[in-house]
Design a protein around this motif. Structure first.
Motif, PDB file in Angstrom:
ATOM      1  N   LEU A 218     -96.073   0.194  26.147  1.00 51.86           N
ATOM      2  CA  LEU A 218     -95.306  -0.412  27.224  1.00 51.86           C
ATOM      3  C   LEU A 218     -96.113  -1.509  27.905  1.00 51.86           C
ATOM      4  O   LEU A 218     -95.596  -2.595  28.217  1.00 51.86           O
ATOM      5  N   GLN A 219     -97.385  -1.240  28.120  1.00 51.53           N
ATOM      6  CA  GLN A 219     -98.263  -2.228  28.752  1.00 51.53           C
ATOM      7  C   GLN A 219     -98.354  -3.501  27.909  1.00 51.53           C
ATOM      8  O   GLN A 219     -98.259  -4.619  28.439  1.00 51.53           O
ATOM      9  N   ILE A 220     -98.512  -3.337  26.609  1.00 53.63           N
ATOM     10  CA  ILE A 220     -98.627  -4.494  25.716  1.00 53.63           C
ATOM     11  C   ILE A 220     -97.328  -5.287  25.667  1.00 53.63           C
ATOM     12  O   ILE A 220     -97.325  -6.531  25.676  1.00 53.63           O
ATOM     13  N   LEU A 221     -96.208  -4.579  25.640  1.00 56.82           N
ATOM     14  CA  LEU A 221     -94.914  -5.260  25.520  1.00 56.82           C
ATOM     15  C   LEU A 221     -94.537  -6.027  26.781  1.00 56.82           C
ATOM     16  O   LEU A 221     -93.655  -6.897  26.738  1.00 56.82           O
ATOM     17  N   THR A 222     -95.172  -5.722  27.894  1.00 52.27           N
ATOM     18  CA  THR A 222     -94.938  -6.533  29.099  1.00 52.27           C
ATOM     19  C   THR A 222     -95.692  -7.852  29.018  1.00 52.27           C
ATOM     20  O   THR A 222     -95.370  -8.788  29.750  1.00 52.27           O
ATOM     21  N   MET A 223     -96.674  -7.926  28.109  1.00 53.11           N
ATOM     22  CA  MET A 223     -97.478  -9.144  27.974  1.00 53.11           C
ATOM     23  C   MET A 223     -97.145  -9.932  26.703  1.00 53.11           C
ATOM     24  O   MET A 223     -97.169 -11.155  26.705  1.00 53.11           O
ATOM     25  N   ARG A 224     -96.823  -9.209  25.622  1.00 55.07           N
ATOM     26  CA  ARG A 224     -96.552  -9.878  24.356  1.00 55.07           C
ATOM     27  C   ARG A 224     -95.087  -9.714  23.978  1.00 55.07           C
ATOM     28  O   ARG A 224     -94.571  -8.605  23.917  1.00 55.07           O
TER      29      ARG A 224
END
Length: 376
Positions: A218-224
């Motif tokens: 979830l953290q990554i998908l907010t950035m990438r």
């Protein structure tokens, strides 16, 4: 002789009734009270079979109609002298056909030829091997990561997970869940791996939810925004993250292996083991149990290409159907995850459809892929 079966095991009541009194129950809500005077217990992956469940019961045999067995405490079964059977490989075809449905959807949406993509397969057991073979039929390059098989000296070319992350365009996970140890797979996909993904990587998880760190994802998908993610399995099932669901490309409720054929194979495998256990052997033929499919015959003209194959695959099963059903429930901020699984619409495998062709090469390719193809 009392036997308890999970209510979502097709044909379980009909088969096990041949050998005793059968009670069908919801697997996640199974209680010790229901186990009273029970000899045989037949479960699926949502039932944790451990000391808490089995203490002070009369259970002599446990069967799980699944290929995975992480929900089974082997040590407790051995200590109590309880016989055990699972159903390895029962859902391999179903999961592979789910992945093909996903890949052909993404190929059409994003405009790429699957043969121009490298697929990294993490875990080369029944499912991983089946997927590998079918992708090779289409000329797709595959890379295999399977440390246990590599360490035991299997004669294949194996790559490390880091090599797959660096080289593959598509990563698909098919590992058992090991919380610790040499082959630990819990949070195998962690924040470091996610940060290392190539641009436009496709990430697919159909094995166990905790193989992927959902919070890190979830953290990554907010950035990438370039990563495409397909999740059929989730951490904290049935209480899955709505926030994560709304950020991924395809979301389904742990049904990748849920073809009628796959679930029925699981039932048959543990039923035959149960019959051997009670010394009343029986052999069940899958085709004799299954109803006729909704679509039984289709004619396909000429050579097979990606466009035609995509249409043929989605005629039998389009993964977007299950994605839509799951997302519909988010509109009311509630997901009855187990209800979606319990009331799952019948889904058949490719072999259920006879494809009549006028091209010999097409027949060969389709049969190698698992279709039932014949020459006109």
């Amino acid at each position: 002789m009392k036997i308890i079966v999970d209510e979502n095991m097709p044909y379980a009541y009909e088969l096990f009734s041949r050998t005793g009194k059968v009670l069908s129950v919801p697997g996640r809500e199974l209680s010790k009270i229901e186990l009273k005077d029970t000899i045989g217990l037949m479960v699926r992956s949502i039932t944790n079979v451990n000391a808490k469940l089995l203490d002070n019961t009369s259970i002599k045999f446990v069967g799980t109609a699944t290929s995975g067995t992480e929900h089974i405490d082997y040590h407790v079964l051995k200590k109590k002298g309880i016989s055990f059977s699972s159903a390895p490989g029962c859902n391999s075809i179903a999961v592979v056909e789910y992945i093909f449905s996903v890949l052909f959807f993404l190929a059409e949406r994003d405009g790429f030829d699957l043969r121009n993509r490298i697929v990294g397969i993490i875990g080369a057991g029944n499912i991983g091997n089946c997927l590998n073979k079918r992708l090779k039929v289409l000329g797709v390059e595959t890379l295999i990561c399977d440390p246990p098989r590599k360490n035991r000296g299997d004669k294949e070319i194996f790559y490390s997970l880091d090599e797959l992350v660096a080289k593959a365009d598509i990563l698909t996970f098919h590992t058992p869940l090991f919380i610790d140890g040499l082959y630990k797979s819990w949070h195998l996909v962690d924040i470091n791996l996610l940060n290392s993904l190539k641009k436009n990587t496709i990430l697919i998880n159909t094995c166990r939810g905790s193989v992927v760190d959902n919070k890190a994802l979830l953290q990554i998908l907010t950035m990438r925004k370039d990563i495409s993610v397909i999740l059929d399995v989730w951490e904290e099932e049935p209480n899955i993250s709505l926030e994560l669901l709304n950020k991924i490309d395809i979301a389904t409720p742990h049904i990748a292996g849920y073809t009628l054929e796959g679930k029925t194979r699981g039932t048959i495998q543990i039923f035959e083991s149960w019959c051997n256990f009670i010394d009343k052997p029986q052999q069940i033929i899958l085709e004799n149990l299954l109803p006729k499919p909704e679509f039984s015959t289709i004619t396909l003209h000429g050579n097979i290409d990606q466009y035609k194959l995509k249409r043929l695959i989605h005629l039998i099963y389009d993964v977007r159907r299950d994605d839509t059903l799951l997302r519909k429930l988010t509109a009311i901020d509630h997901i009855d995850f187990d209800l979606l699984r319990a009331q799952y619409q019948e889904r058949r495998e490719w072999s259920s459809l006879q494809v009549i062709c006028d091209n010999t090469e097409t027949v060969t390719i389709l049969n190698k892929l698992g279709f039932n193809a014949t020459l006109q």
